[in-house]
Design a protein around this motif. Structure first.
Motif, PDB file in Angstrom:
ATOM      1  N   ARG A  11       7.353 -18.067  47.314  1.00 38.53           N
ATOM      2  CA  ARG A  11       6.019 -17.509  47.496  1.00 38.53           C
ATOM      3  C   ARG A  11       5.010 -18.017  46.467  1.00 38.53           C
ATOM      4  O   ARG A  11       3.839 -18.133  46.738  1.00 38.53           O
ATOM      5  CB  ARG A  11       6.094 -15.965  47.408  1.00 38.53           C
ATOM      6  N   GLU A  12       5.505 -18.289  45.277  1.00 42.19           N
ATOM      7  CA  GLU A  12       4.620 -18.672  44.181  1.00 42.19           C
ATOM      8  C   GLU A  12       4.797 -20.157  43.839  1.00 42.19           C
ATOM      9  O   GLU A  12       5.841 -20.751  44.126  1.00 42.19           O
ATOM     10  CB  GLU A  12       4.941 -17.828  42.936  1.00 42.19           C
ATOM     11  N   ASP A  13       3.771 -20.713  43.202  1.00 46.49           N
ATOM     12  CA  ASP A  13       3.903 -22.075  42.696  1.00 46.49           C
ATOM     13  C   ASP A  13       5.066 -22.138  41.706  1.00 46.49           C
ATOM     14  O   ASP A  13       5.314 -21.178  40.977  1.00 46.49           O
ATOM     15  CB  ASP A  13       2.621 -22.501  41.972  1.00 46.49           C
ATOM     16  N   TYR A  14       5.735 -23.266  41.700  1.00 42.98           N
ATOM     17  CA  TYR A  14       6.825 -23.438  40.744  1.00 42.98           C
ATOM     18  C   TYR A  14       6.914 -24.907  40.357  1.00 42.98           C
ATOM     19  O   TYR A  14       6.286 -25.769  40.992  1.00 42.98           O
ATOM     20  CB  TYR A  14       8.158 -22.944  41.312  1.00 42.98           C
ATOM     21  N   THR A  66       3.392 -26.139  45.468  1.00 42.58           N
ATOM     22  CA  THR A  66       2.805 -24.970  46.114  1.00 42.58           C
ATOM     23  C   THR A  66       3.472 -24.832  47.475  1.00 42.58           C
ATOM     24  O   THR A  66       3.242 -25.656  48.361  1.00 42.58           O
ATOM     25  CB  THR A  66       1.286 -25.134  46.278  1.00 42.58           C
ATOM     26  N   PRO A  67       4.345 -23.848  47.626  1.00 43.40           N
ATOM     27  CA  PRO A  67       5.124 -23.762  48.871  1.00 43.40           C
ATOM     28  C   PRO A  67       4.268 -23.405  50.089  1.00 43.40           C
ATOM     29  O   PRO A  67       3.501 -22.452  50.056  1.00 43.40           O
ATOM     30  CB  PRO A  67       6.150 -22.661  48.567  1.00 43.40           C
TER      31      PRO A  67
END
Ligand SMILES: [Zn+2]
Length: 180
Positions: A100-103, A90-91
């Motif tokens: 910007r989004e979870d990855y 989670t950045p």
């Protein structure tokens, strides 16, 4: 150097300042050859002439046998493999953060390799559908946009991510020795 840093006396001072740093990393022949192959759309490894283990990225030596490896020990590695472990990130939105989004980043056991490649981005898959044994294939960056990682640690930007192939998951025996 300011007077404040030349003496142990006085209050410690902190300065909040955004700065940019450019790094120049000296490469080595093994990492350079690996990066050149990546730019051509090929993943290569080195097979140890003593124990037979295949290292990706190649290190130029086998850390177990402590014998050197070179271009004569190069072998082709498939641009597909299986997920052995992964982490969802989670950045934090600090200045300069582009995520910007979870990855998810995963360790992958590529076909033809005896060790995993870490920190590989998973794409085109829901985060809650990622699992050990998931079969994935490389999504290559367009030719001309494949910057190698000259440090010899990773795959650079040659591969933008790994997406599921849609095939049945690999059995646990295929990756149980590689789970971190
Ligand atoms: Zn070896």
């Amino acid at each position: 150097m300011t007077p404040d840093t030349e003496t142990d006396e006085g209050d410690v001072r902190f300065v909040r300042q955004l700065i940019g740093l450019d790094y120049a990393v000296r490469t080595n022949p093994v990492a350079r050859a690996f990066g050149e192959a990546l730019a051509e759309g090929r993943i290569t490894g080195h097979r140890c002439p003593s124990c037979g283990l295949v290292y990706v990225p190649p290190k130029g030596f086998c850390p177990i046998c402590t014998v050197p490896t070179g271009s004569e020990h190069e072998v082709a590695i498939a641009d597909r493999g299986i997920v052995t472990s992964w982490t969802v990130l989670t950045p934090i939105q600090y200045a300069g953060q582009e995520e910007r989004e979870d990855y998810a980043l995963a360790s992958l056991l590529l076909e033809g390799a005896d060790g995993t490649v870490g920190q590989q981005r998973l794409v085109e898959v829901a985060l809650d559908e990622i699992r050990m044994g998931l079969r994935v294939e490389a999504v290559w960056a367009p030719e001309g946009e494949r910057e190698p990682d000259d440090r010899g640690y990773g795959l650079g930007t040659a591969i933008t991510g790994w997406r599921p192939t849609g095939e049945p998951d690999a059995p646990a025996d295929a990756y149980r020795e590689h789970v971190l």
